[in-house]
Structure formats: structure tokens, C-alpha cells
Scaffold this motif. Structure first.
Motif, PDB file in Angstrom:
ATOM      1  N   THR A   1      11.513  -9.367  -2.343  1.00 59.14           N
ATOM      2  CA  THR A   1      12.946  -9.076  -2.227  1.00 59.14           C
ATOM      3  C   THR A   1      13.184  -7.918  -1.263  1.00 59.14           C
TER       4      THR A   1
ATOM      5  N   ARG B   1      12.668  -9.080   2.369  1.00 63.37           N
ATOM      6  CA  ARG B   1      13.710  -9.940   2.933  1.00 63.37           C
ATOM      7  C   ARG B   1      15.039  -9.221   3.069  1.00 63.37           C
ATOM      8  N   LEU B   2      15.311  -8.294   2.178  1.00 65.45           N
ATOM      9  CA  LEU B   2      16.664  -7.736   2.117  1.00 65.45           C
ATOM     10  C   LEU B   2      16.754  -6.255   2.470  1.00 65.45           C
ATOM     11  N   CYS B   3      15.638  -5.567   2.512  1.00 64.23           N
ATOM     12  CA  CYS B   3      15.707  -4.119   2.764  1.00 64.23           C
ATOM     13  C   CYS B   3      14.670  -3.682   3.796  1.00 64.23           C
TER      14      CYS B   3
END
Lengths: 141, 141
Positions: free
Chosen positions: B94, B97-99
Motif C-alpha cells: 500500500t 503504490r500510494l505513498c
DNA sequence: GACAACTCAGACAGTCTGTCTTAGTCTGCC
DNA sequence: GGCAGACTAAGACAGACTGTCTGAGTTGTC
């Protein structure tokens, strides 16, 4: 009784990596046309790439990550979730699948994963203030 | 320099929900035969279900979540990752992909998500000791 | 030697994903 | 008026992934 529905709904669907790149663009540029997004994501891309972005937006809309409105005849697309909501959605999904929905194991593992790499003093401070808040609302319900 | 390879490698592949149910069984019962797992997951299941479990184990092995050894002619399967490692793997995915790979945004969102819902007193206590431990290692490097 | 249980390899359909084509609609401009 | 260019809408398509199942071969037991 209660303790529900006081937080905005979390995304329940999954955004693909490619869909995510469209979302990233929407976050960067705000409300955009398909054309603008295509030029950003596939510079020099033709009609095919345009249609790809169109399809990705359509799916993102179906998943509730994107909204659209019309300005004249063209559609304007905007993200309806921010990065934080997406992160929280994935965290909750992980908790649901691996911890029966409980979040505290995630906190434990997150700290453990971050152990070697540095967690900033700010991070630790925010954790501590969370614990303090939680303790308060625990003692005085 | 350094600060690497002192934590065990994180799973990079994704375990399916169904594969996860096999892993859960392995965590509960420890090293098991396909037969035992089949009886647990599909009580009364015939040869077809047996083969399904077999295939799931094969894929879990390919993904590095499961190991096997032979006891006589039958295979004995065991989980090679625990629940925590799986959780950490998903957290890292996560974050990637997002941070951009950073973990502290996850912490922020996790705190925000945890704020609203009730955490048990035990959770809060273990969180507090976690914070204390972090503060210590922060002050005395 | 027959039988039961196990292993290995792979077929299969359904779904998801990224990509692309086509057809229809609207625009403004000459 | 009509045409070139751009937009929308609908869906076709191949490749990958998943859960399921079938079959062929192996091995040990009675």
C-alpha cells in the motif's frame, strides 16, 4: 449503539495501478477533461490512448472514485476521493482480510515494519497523542 | 549506511482470499497434509476439493508463503510466513503504490481511522507500550 | 495382484484489466 | 448547408489470474 457512520464511507472497491495513475493526475491537476488527462499520461497519444483513458475514467466512476459533470458538451472529471481515503480503504481491506477487521494489529505491524527504517519524531508524537485521546474516551464514556 | 536486510524479507506476491483460508488453516494446525487441510476447509469434500487444496498449496509455495517436506511418501506443508509478515507485506505494498514507499502516511491514516472506532482497552494498553518503546529508542540511539 | 490414497500435470471457465475500434453526435467555420 | 475535427458511448479483444476439476501415473497395503 452508535459509533458508526460518523466517518465518510471508505472505498470498498479496488483501484488498479493504471487507474491509480489517472487518479494521481486528477489529484495533481484537479477537474480535467479526458483530453487533458490523455496528454498528461500518454504524451502524444492518439485516439486509442484517449479511449483508454476514457475507459479507465468510466471504471473509476463505476467504483465511486471519480465523478463527472458536463461543461457544455465535454465532460469534466474530478476525483471524489483523496489519497487519504484510498489509503484508509486499503488499510481497512487489509484489516478485514487478515485481522477480522481490527485495526490495532495493523498499528503493531506498521511500527514493526518501520522499526529498521526511521519513524520520525512527529510520527511518534502523533501516535502518542492518539493513545492519549483513546485513553481519555475510554475512561470517560 | 546499512539499515537493510536486518528484517526478514517481506512477501512481494499477493495471496488470494482463498489461498489465505489455506494459510489460516496452516497457522491453526501447523504442518499438515493436503488431506487434513481438505477435511478442515471442505468437510466431506471429495477428490475434486482435494485437488483444489493441492493447487492452492502449489501456488502458495510458488509465491513463497508455504514450504513442503516429505514424510515418507506424503507431503507435509507448513506456512513459511506468519500473519504479521503478511500484514507487513500488504502495508508495504500500500505504501509503495500510494505513498512512494513511505510508511508514515500510513500511520497518519491509520490513526485517523482508528480514532473514530472503539479500540479495546487491551489494544490501547499495547499501543501505549509500543509508543513508549519507540520514544525510548528515539531518545537513546 | 487389486485397491486405495497420494502426486503431478494440466484443462477449463469465469473474471478482471488494459487496450483498442467503431459508430454516432455535436461544434463551429467556410 | 455542409464538412472537418473533436467528443461521447458502446463494446470487442487478448492476456492474465483464480478457483475448480479431471486424468494419468506412483506407491504402499492387504
Amino acid at each position: 449503539m452508535m459509533s458508526e457512520a460518523n466517518t465518510p464511507p471508505l472505498p470498498d472497491s479496488h483501484a488498479t495501478d493504471t487507474e491509480l495513475s489517472v487518479l494521481e493526475a486528477l489529484w495533481r491537476f484537479g477537474e480535467s477533461t479526458i483530453r487533458a488527462l490523455t496528454d498528461e499520461l500518454y504524451p502524444g497519444g492518439g485516439a486509442a490512448r484517449y479511449a483508454t483513458v476514457q475507459k479507465l475514467l468510466e471504471r473509476l466512476e463505476a467504483k465511486g472514485f471519480v465523478g463527472r459533470r458536463r461543461a457544455g458538451r465535454v465532460g469534466l472529471f474530478r476525483a471524489t476521493v483523496d489519497r487519504g481515503a484510498l489509503i484508509r480503504g486499503r488499510l481497512q481491506a487489509t484489516a478485514d482480510r487478515l485481522c477480522g477487521g481490527a485495526l490495532s494489529p495493523l498499528l503493531t505491524q506498521l511500527v514493526e515494519a518501520a522499526d529498521a527504517r526511521a519513524l520520525s519524531a512527529d510520527d511518534i508524537a502523533s501516535l502518542r497523542s492518539l493513545v492519549d485521546r483513546l485513553s481519555d474516551s475510554e475512561e470517560a464514556p
